[in-house]
Design a protein around this motif. Structure first.
Motif, PDB file in Angstrom:
ATOM      1  N   SER A 151       0.819  -1.214   0.000  1.00 14.65           N
ATOM      2  CA  SER A 151       0.000   0.000   0.000  1.00 14.65           C
ATOM      3  C   SER A 151       0.856   1.268   0.000  1.00 14.65           C
ATOM      4  CB  SER A 151      -0.891   0.009   1.249  1.00 14.65           C
ATOM      5  OG  SER A 151      -1.437   1.294   1.430  1.00 14.65           O
ATOM      6  N   PRO A 152       0.416   2.312  -0.748  1.00 11.42           N
ATOM      7  CA  PRO A 152       1.122   3.596  -0.688  1.00 11.42           C
ATOM      8  C   PRO A 152       0.866   4.313   0.651  1.00 11.42           C
ATOM      9  CG  PRO A 152      -0.782   3.751  -2.152  1.00 11.42           C
ATOM     10  CD  PRO A 152      -0.677   2.313  -1.723  1.00 11.42           C
ATOM     11  N   SER A 153      -0.199   3.952   1.374  1.00  9.06           N
ATOM     12  CA  SER A 153      -0.438   4.561   2.696  1.00  9.06           C
ATOM     13  C   SER A 153      -0.727   3.493   3.740  1.00  9.06           C
ATOM     14  CB  SER A 153      -1.571   5.587   2.658  1.00  9.06           C
ATOM     15  OG  SER A 153      -2.274   5.559   1.462  1.00  9.06           O
ATOM     16  N   PRO A 154       0.303   2.706   4.092  1.00 11.43           N
ATOM     17  CA  PRO A 154       0.104   1.604   5.041  1.00 11.43           C
ATOM     18  C   PRO A 154      -0.374   2.063   6.420  1.00 11.43           C
ATOM     19  CG  PRO A 154       2.448   1.932   4.584  1.00 11.43           C
ATOM     20  CD  PRO A 154       1.696   2.784   3.613  1.00 11.43           C
ATOM     21  N   ALA A 155      -0.066   3.314   6.797  1.00 11.47           N
ATOM     22  CA  ALA A 155      -0.471   3.781   8.126  1.00 11.47           C
ATOM     23  C   ALA A 155      -1.994   3.865   8.272  1.00 11.47           C
ATOM     24  CB  ALA A 155       0.159   5.145   8.424  1.00 11.47           C
ATOM     25  N   LEU A 156      -2.697   3.926   7.125  1.00 10.76           N
ATOM     26  CA  LEU A 156      -4.169   3.963   7.191  1.00 10.76           C
ATOM     27  C   LEU A 156      -4.770   2.586   7.456  1.00 10.76           C
ATOM     28  CD1 LEU A 156      -5.320   6.235   4.198  1.00 10.76           C
ATOM     29  CD2 LEU A 156      -5.521   6.719   6.644  1.00 10.76           C
ATOM     30  N   LEU A 157      -3.991   1.550   7.191  1.00 10.73           N
ATOM     31  CA  LEU A 157      -4.537   0.181   7.259  1.00 10.73           C
ATOM     32  C   LEU A 157      -4.455  -0.364   8.681  1.00 10.73           C
ATOM     33  CD1 LEU A 157      -3.056  -1.204   3.930  1.00 10.73           C
ATOM     34  CD2 LEU A 157      -5.446  -0.660   4.411  1.00 10.73           C
ATOM     35  N   THR A 158      -5.334   0.133   9.539  1.00 12.47           N
ATOM     36  CA  THR A 158      -5.260  -0.216  10.956  1.00 12.47           C
ATOM     37  C   THR A 158      -6.351  -1.193  11.399  1.00 12.47           C
ATOM     38  OG1 THR A 158      -6.586   1.741  11.408  1.00 12.47           O
ATOM     39  CG2 THR A 158      -4.196   1.978  11.643  1.00 12.47           C
ATOM     40  N   GLU A 159      -7.355  -1.455  10.548  1.00  6.14           N
ATOM     41  CA  GLU A 159      -8.544  -2.147  11.057  1.00  6.14           C
ATOM     42  C   GLU A 159      -8.727  -3.573  10.556  1.00  6.14           C
ATOM     43  OE1 GLU A 159      -9.983  -0.582  13.438  1.00  6.14           O
ATOM     44  OE2 GLU A 159      -8.982   1.317  13.028  1.00  6.14           O
ATOM     45  N   LEU A 160      -9.071  -4.437  11.515  1.00  3.13           N
ATOM     46  CA  LEU A 160      -9.521  -5.794  11.212  1.00  3.13           C
ATOM     47  C   LEU A 160     -10.905  -5.930  11.818  1.00  3.13           C
ATOM     48  CD1 LEU A 160      -6.403  -7.975  12.117  1.00  3.13           C
ATOM     49  CD2 LEU A 160      -7.436  -7.780   9.834  1.00  3.13           C
ATOM     50  N   SER A 161     -11.939  -5.996  10.964  1.00  2.00           N
ATOM     51  CA  SER A 161     -13.304  -6.148  11.457  1.00  2.00           C
ATOM     52  C   SER A 161     -13.646  -7.624  11.415  1.00  2.00           C
ATOM     53  CB  SER A 161     -14.258  -5.323  10.588  1.00  2.00           C
ATOM     54  OG  SER A 161     -15.606  -5.620  10.892  1.00  2.00           O
ATOM     55  N   MET A 162     -13.499  -8.281  12.552  1.00  2.86           N
ATOM     56  CA  MET A 162     -13.777  -9.727  12.606  1.00  2.86           C
ATOM     57  C   MET A 162     -14.190 -10.122  14.019  1.00  2.86           C
ATOM     58  SD  MET A 162      -9.869 -11.120  12.033  1.00  2.86           S
ATOM     59  CE  MET A 162      -8.682 -11.158  13.405  1.00  2.86           C
ATOM     60  N   GLY A 163     -15.130 -11.046  14.090  1.00  2.79           N
ATOM     61  CA  GLY A 163     -15.665 -11.500  15.367  1.00  2.79           C
ATOM     62  C   GLY A 163     -17.105 -11.053  15.551  1.00  2.79           C
ATOM     63  N   MET A 164     -17.995 -12.027  15.855  1.00  2.00           N
ATOM     64  CA  MET A 164     -19.411 -11.775  16.097  1.00  2.00           C
ATOM     65  C   MET A 164     -19.770 -12.418  17.443  1.00  2.00           C
ATOM     66  SD  MET A 164     -20.435 -12.306  12.029  1.00  2.00           S
ATOM     67  CE  MET A 164     -21.946 -13.106  12.342  1.00  2.00           C
ATOM     68  N   SER A 165     -21.084 -12.513  17.746  1.00  2.00           N
ATOM     69  CA  SER A 165     -21.473 -13.014  19.067  1.00  2.00           C
ATOM     70  C   SER A 165     -20.804 -14.347  19.418  1.00  2.00           C
ATOM     71  CB  SER A 165     -22.995 -13.189  19.149  1.00  2.00           C
ATOM     72  OG  SER A 165     -23.637 -11.943  19.097  1.00  2.00           O
ATOM     73  N   GLN A 166     -20.716 -15.250  18.428  1.00  3.48           N
ATOM     74  CA  GLN A 166     -20.263 -16.613  18.710  1.00  3.48           C
ATOM     75  C   GLN A 166     -18.741 -16.772  18.743  1.00  3.48           C
ATOM     76  OE1 GLN A 166     -22.322 -18.868  19.805  1.00  3.48           O
ATOM     77  NE2 GLN A 166     -23.938 -17.354  19.474  1.00  3.48           N
ATOM     78  N   ASP A 167     -18.032 -15.803  18.189  1.00  2.00           N
ATOM     79  CA  ASP A 167     -16.592 -16.061  18.023  1.00  2.00           C
ATOM     80  C   ASP A 167     -15.712 -14.842  18.334  1.00  2.00           C
ATOM     81  OD1 ASP A 167     -17.101 -14.472  15.804  1.00  2.00           O
ATOM     82  OD2 ASP A 167     -17.007 -16.123  14.371  1.00  2.00           O
ATOM     83  N   TYR A 168     -16.269 -13.851  19.017  1.00  5.09           N
ATOM     84  CA  TYR A 168     -15.470 -12.628  19.212  1.00  5.09           C
ATOM     85  C   TYR A 168     -14.277 -12.845  20.140  1.00  5.09           C
ATOM     86  CZ  TYR A 168     -17.914 -11.446  23.647  1.00  5.09           C
ATOM     87  OH  TYR A 168     -18.411 -11.439  24.920  1.00  5.09           O
ATOM     88  N   ASP A 169     -14.408 -13.821  21.061  1.00  2.00           N
ATOM     89  CA  ASP A 169     -13.263 -14.111  21.935  1.00  2.00           C
ATOM     90  C   ASP A 169     -12.062 -14.592  21.108  1.00  2.00           C
ATOM     91  OD1 ASP A 169     -14.961 -16.352  21.379  1.00  2.00           O
ATOM     92  OD2 ASP A 169     -13.947 -17.523  22.931  1.00  2.00           O
TER      93      ASP A 169
END
Ligand SMILES: *Cc1c(COP(=O)(O)O)cnc(C)c1O
Length: 231
Positions: free
Chosen positions: A191-209
């Motif tokens: 990526s040309p702007s790696p500092a923006l890539l901060t987020e991992l959206s993963m985990g729901m009620s059954q598996d957030y732990d």
């Protein structure tokens, strides 16, 4: 204390407990309360208990809820977490703080066009199909790495990370979360702007732990806060 406030408190305690075992800081994990199919009154209850990040999956329902008497004007952060069709982009641009489910370069181009027209910057995540199930939305990991340059090029939109919906099986879910975290690292390298890539959206009620153990930054929880859904 009402049931929703109790559920939120219980989840907060669970987040803290898993974080402490995993050596993570709870403030690095954002809880998104997923209110799809649930009425505005329940979102207001969550807000009154201190919950600001709200996730919705259907464009029409989101617009109605955001504009509802109970919720309009509140400092809520809306997340669009459903599958976003290109022709619906115009309806939500400028109204959400993060779009989680972009899975086609065409949809990203449309988002860029609409954000430019409104002179706003839109943050988004790319949805990845980590399980390989054909019933699921999302780019394959290979497609992400080959198409990434086209996403990086688009004006007025900012790629902030990746999102996935894991398999119901907890062992598989862990592998899929690991895959997503690894993919984000690979994406940062090109990526040309790696500092923006901060987020991992993963985990729901059954598996957030498990998701917390594997590095998630955003967990999307519906059932464990608002109760089960009809659809
Ligand atoms: C509905 C939904 C959730 C919440 O799922 P629960 O199992 O009710 O916690 C999370 N992410 C997405 C993309 C959803 O559509």
């Amino acid at each position: 204390m009402g049931r929703i406030a109790q559920n939120l408190q219980q989840i907060d305690e669970e987040i803290r407990s898993v974080c402490s075992k995993a050596g993570r800081n709870p403030s690095d994990i954002r809880l998104i309360a997923v209110s799809k199919t649930k009425p505005a009154a329940l979102v207001k209850e969550a807000y009154d208990a201190g919950q600001l990040d709200i996730g919705e999956s259907y464009v029409q329902e989101f617009l109605e809820k955001q504009g509802s008497e109970k919720l309009s004007g509140l400092p809520l952060q809306w997340h669009f977490i459903g599958h976003l069709q290109s022709n619906k982009v115009k309806d939500i641009v400028g109204k959400v703080s993060l779009i989680h489910g972009i899975d086609k370069i065409g949809t990203a181009r449309e988002l860029s066009k609409r954000a430019s027209a409104k002179n706003v910057a839109a943050d988004y995540l790319i949805e990845i199909n980590t399980s390989g199930e054909s019933s699921k939305f999302g780019l394959s990991p290979d497609a992400l790495l080959s198409e990434a340059p086209y996403f990086f090029d688009l004006p007025n939109i900012r790629l902030r990370g990746l999102m996935t919906i894991a398999s119901p099986d907890r062992n598989k879910a862990r592998e899929e979360f690991r895959m997503l975290a690894k993919l984000l690292e690979q994406l940062k390298k090109i990526s040309p702007s790696p500092a923006l890539l901060t987020e991992l959206s993963m985990g729901m009620s059954q598996d957030y732990d498990i998701a917390i153990e594997e590095g998630t930054t955003m967990i999307r929880i519906g059932t464990a806060i608002f109760g089960s859904r009809q659809r």
